[in-house]
Scaffold this active site. Sequence first.
Site, mmCIF file in Angstrom:
data_model
loop_
_atom_site.group_PDB
_atom_site.id
_atom_site.type_symbol
_atom_site.label_atom_id
_atom_site.label_comp_id
_atom_site.label_asym_id
_atom_site.label_seq_id
_atom_site.Cartn_x
_atom_site.Cartn_y
_atom_site.Cartn_z
ATOM 1 N N HIS A 182 9.065 13.611 32.215
ATOM 2 C CA HIS A 182 9.181 15.075 32.366
ATOM 3 C C HIS A 182 10.235 15.445 33.414
ATOM 4 C CE1 HIS A 182 5.018 16.360 30.588
ATOM 5 N NE2 HIS A 182 5.591 15.405 29.893
ATOM 6 N N ASP A 224 8.616 9.931 26.982
ATOM 7 C CA ASP A 224 7.463 10.761 26.593
ATOM 8 C C ASP A 224 7.885 11.694 25.460
ATOM 9 O OD1 ASP A 224 5.083 12.100 26.493
ATOM 10 O OD2 ASP A 224 5.366 13.213 28.334
ATOM 11 N N HIS A 280 3.468 11.575 19.868
ATOM 12 C CA HIS A 280 3.889 12.954 19.592
ATOM 13 C C HIS A 280 5.401 13.106 19.554
ATOM 14 C CE1 HIS A 280 4.687 14.084 23.874
ATOM 15 N NE2 HIS A 280 3.704 13.249 24.131
ATOM 16 N N ASP A 340 -3.433 5.735 21.673
ATOM 17 C CA ASP A 340 -2.534 6.843 22.016
ATOM 18 C C ASP A 340 -1.751 6.496 23.286
ATOM 19 O OD1 ASP A 340 -1.375 9.335 21.732
ATOM 20 O OD2 ASP A 340 -3.014 10.434 22.677
ATOM 21 N N ASP A 357 7.043 16.113 19.918
ATOM 22 C CA ASP A 357 7.586 17.195 20.753
ATOM 23 C C ASP A 357 7.900 16.690 22.162
ATOM 24 O OD1 ASP A 357 4.733 16.958 21.138
ATOM 25 O OD2 ASP A 357 4.794 18.808 22.298
ATOM 26 N N GLU A 377 1.883 18.296 21.434
ATOM 27 C CA GLU A 377 1.037 17.662 22.455
ATOM 28 C C GLU A 377 1.253 18.287 23.821
ATOM 29 O OE1 GLU A 377 -0.222 15.027 25.654
ATOM 30 O OE2 GLU A 377 1.823 15.613 25.226
ATOM 31 N N GLU A 378 2.507 18.590 24.117
ATOM 32 C CA GLU A 378 2.833 19.078 25.459
ATOM 33 C C GLU A 378 2.244 20.462 25.733
ATOM 34 O OE1 GLU A 378 3.914 17.219 27.644
ATOM 35 O OE2 GLU A 378 5.080 15.614 26.715
HETATM 36 ZN ZN LIG Z 1 3.246 12.695 26.116
#
Ligand SMILES: [Zn+2]
Length: 500
Positions: A450, A145, A110, A206, A112, A179-180
Amino acid sequence: MGRFFKLLLFVVLVASVNLVSAQRIVLNEHQIQRKIIAEKLSGAIQIQTVSSVNDADYNKEGFLNLHLYLAEAFPLVQKKLRKEVINEYSLLYTWQGTKSALKPLLLSAHMDVVPVEEASGGEWQEKPYHGSIKDGYVWGRGTLDDKYRVIAILQAVERLLSEGYQPERTIYLAFGHDEEIGGENGAGKISEVLEKRNIKLEAVFDEGLAVVEDVIPGVKQQLALVGTAAKGTLNFKLTVKGEGGHSSAPPKDSPIEILSRAIIRLQENPFKSRMTTTTLETVEAMAEIMGGKQQFAVRHYWLFKGKILKMLAQDQATDALIRTKMTPTILQAGQKDNVMPRVASATFNVRILNGEDDKSVMRHIRKAISDDRVQVEMYGDYTPPSPVTVTNTWIYGALQNSIKDVFPKARVVPALFPGGTDAKHYTNLTTNIFRFAPQVVNREIAQLVHNVNERIAIDVFATCIQFYEVLIQNTCGVDPDTLLADTDLDDLFEPEDTEG
Ligand SMILES: [Zn+2]
């Protein structure tokens, strides 16, 4: 003799000089490669692509700029693969295979990222959107991420294209943009597009678990944990309403007190622990590594089931593998110190173990609270637990081999993934879903996701690229090893044709 020694010395010297210069050249090339890939990732980090629940177009410019950037950074991909923009911001690339009978593969990542908390600004050693390359790392939001996987996959394809590689199996590269925040508008729409075209996939790869080192107590060996199942999620809210009023003459039970008791009751009544097939596979593999008592207990699982569950429940990480977990995430009540609030509420996030669903979860919660004054309601999206991917397939074998090629010290172990990723949107297209991030992770690195100072070591990133190159070759044909599965074994023992 003297002359001979001199000669020998000369040969050795020349040889070692050659060796040194050859090594230097190799090293330089290695350095150049590192620089190129680090810069490619850095460029993507510099483009801010935060997904927002409140505003679907929040970083509109960012996503469109990222599309332009990828087109420039990966010219061969741009030229040779079919590219479709799905729902304005997501990307679907198709690398057409030569054998249409083979079911396609989908690599999912992803574009984003999660926002950078304003309060954390000062704690970042390097600014989160500068894409600094420093001390052997690429820094910034998205380096772990999940932009590094977008870039790693594209770089792997770019490299294979430059070598003239042609897959037999069609490969989709699916890059979602939300995705987030659930992935409905990105991966969800990509999945719909593929379904409308009647496409069934051989497998989806994934993000997810990783190669872990020093994460599991008592296990020294590197473990490549492959997420073959994922927990479901739901949110629920507890609300208690009262009369309000002055705090000088409070009633027997105020909303805050009633709510607090309900929260404690949930804590005192956890969901029952249970062994799933996936976790049993994980436990078996671990026990084999640990040996001794553990191995004996797992070998006689039905005898020691209770003891094993009890042991797993002791650590929060392993406890999450054997039960549905819930935890309060938002608490709201009161505004002034001498006014009783009219409303108190608490929001809980639940991670649901395979075999349960929203109904059974809500039933457990209502029963545990058993207080009519507490209103209990589910809110937002419900994601059921994923189907379980079986591991006695050729594709799992091919993944296992790819992991062993790139992480030779790691032992491949199937495991339950506690979170949700874009993979959940592809369950209608295949039963082979693998959640695996090709990098070695320890506790320290895992905490950067994150978080402030998110960063990836350039060497780690290079390994990710290598992994996807190997994975593509091991699963999409041409590499002779992978053809073994389709070959009649007798053919192998027939004498080869020799020239002349
Ligand atoms: Zn992720």
